[in-house]
Design a protein around this motif. Sequence first.
Motif, short mmCIF file in Angstrom:
data_model
loop_
_atom_site.label_atom_id
_atom_site.label_comp_id
_atom_site.label_asym_id
_atom_site.label_seq_id
_atom_site.Cartn_x
_atom_site.Cartn_y
_atom_site.Cartn_z
N ARG A 90 2.11 -4.91 5.17
CA ARG A 90 3.14 -4.50 4.22
C ARG A 90 4.24 -3.69 4.90
NH1 ARG A 90 2.34 -5.40 -1.14
NH2 ARG A 90 3.98 -3.88 -1.59
N LYS A 91 3.86 -2.87 5.88
CA LYS A 91 4.87 -2.06 6.56
C LYS A 91 5.89 -2.97 7.26
CE LYS A 91 5.63 0.57 10.73
NZ LYS A 91 5.06 1.00 12.03
N THR A 92 5.42 -3.90 8.04
CA THR A 92 6.31 -4.82 8.76
C THR A 92 7.13 -5.64 7.78
OG1 THR A 92 4.77 -4.98 10.62
CG2 THR A 92 6.39 -6.75 10.40
N SER A 148 5.58 -2.48 17.23
CA SER A 148 5.67 -1.04 16.95
C SER A 148 4.39 -0.44 16.39
CB SER A 148 6.84 -0.77 15.99
OG SER A 148 6.52 -1.21 14.67
N ALA A 149 3.42 -1.27 16.05
CA ALA A 149 2.15 -0.74 15.55
C ALA A 149 1.48 0.14 16.61
CB ALA A 149 1.21 -1.90 15.16
N THR A 180 3.56 -11.38 4.51
CA THR A 180 2.26 -10.81 4.84
C THR A 180 1.20 -11.87 5.14
OG1 THR A 180 1.81 -10.59 2.45
CG2 THR A 180 2.59 -8.63 3.63
N GLN A 181 1.56 -13.14 4.98
CA GLN A 181 0.67 -14.22 5.40
C GLN A 181 0.83 -14.55 6.88
OE1 GLN A 181 -1.81 -15.79 3.50
NE2 GLN A 181 -1.29 -14.06 2.17
N LEU A 182 1.90 -14.03 7.49
CA LEU A 182 2.14 -14.26 8.91
C LEU A 182 1.20 -13.42 9.75
CD1 LEU A 182 6.06 -14.15 8.85
CD2 LEU A 182 4.64 -16.21 9.02
N VAL A 188 6.05 2.64 4.90
CA VAL A 188 5.20 3.80 5.14
C VAL A 188 4.75 3.80 6.59
CG1 VAL A 188 3.16 5.09 4.43
CG2 VAL A 188 4.47 3.80 2.73
N ASP A 189 5.57 4.42 7.42
CA ASP A 189 5.18 4.58 8.82
C ASP A 189 4.53 5.96 8.97
OD1 ASP A 189 7.26 6.40 8.75
OD2 ASP A 189 8.04 5.83 10.72
#
Length: 216
Positions: A119-121, A39-40, A112-114, A137-138
């Motif tokens: 942070r959003k995901t 979705s990014a 967030t290490q993946l 925060v999208d």
Amino acid sequence: MKTKAKKILELLDEFYPKDIKCYLNYETPWQLLIATILSAQCTDDRVNMVTRDLFKKYKSVSDFAEADLEELEQDIKSTGFYRNKAKNIILCTRTLLEKYNGEVPKNIDELTQLAGVGRKTANVILGNIYGIPSIVVDTHVKRVSYRLGLTKFTDPTKIEFDLMEILPKDHWIRYNTQIIAHGRAICTARNPKCAECFLLPYCQYGLEERMNVISD
């Protein structure tokens, strides 16, 4: 600021459902993780079109981890930035298998290490899968929160922490989905419908736009 935020939240509850709605389609935690990576810089509707077939072809974390890179790139091409996304999906799912037995972690630091997970995901996963209060925060949350004057920042992480400070924790997840709905229907990026907006009395951007119209 908290008093203003309280009024905004009351109006959001009045006009939008209180139940949590995820706009990405998924059946399992790992599917939501992959959908959110896709979705990014892409619309949820486009992602849902792609994952409808993608999750039929790749039926498990292992299927993605073992995927051919070039083939996966073609499968997700229409979501944009497909080369990086395909690489990250393969690396991410390999890590899920190697470190987490194929399960999606419920800790923001581990998430967030993946590969491909910011942070959003991570917050999408925490809120929608594990029910852990989080602020996503999208593009809509960023735009509407800034226009309302709930933050002076445009950096997503700074916005997240501003909102965490002024919004009650039990409303964090709901705020995400309500603001997305509002951003799509009323507070659009171009030509926002300020005259129709029930949040206008609390909106710095809308009030300034109204004054500009009057002065013209």
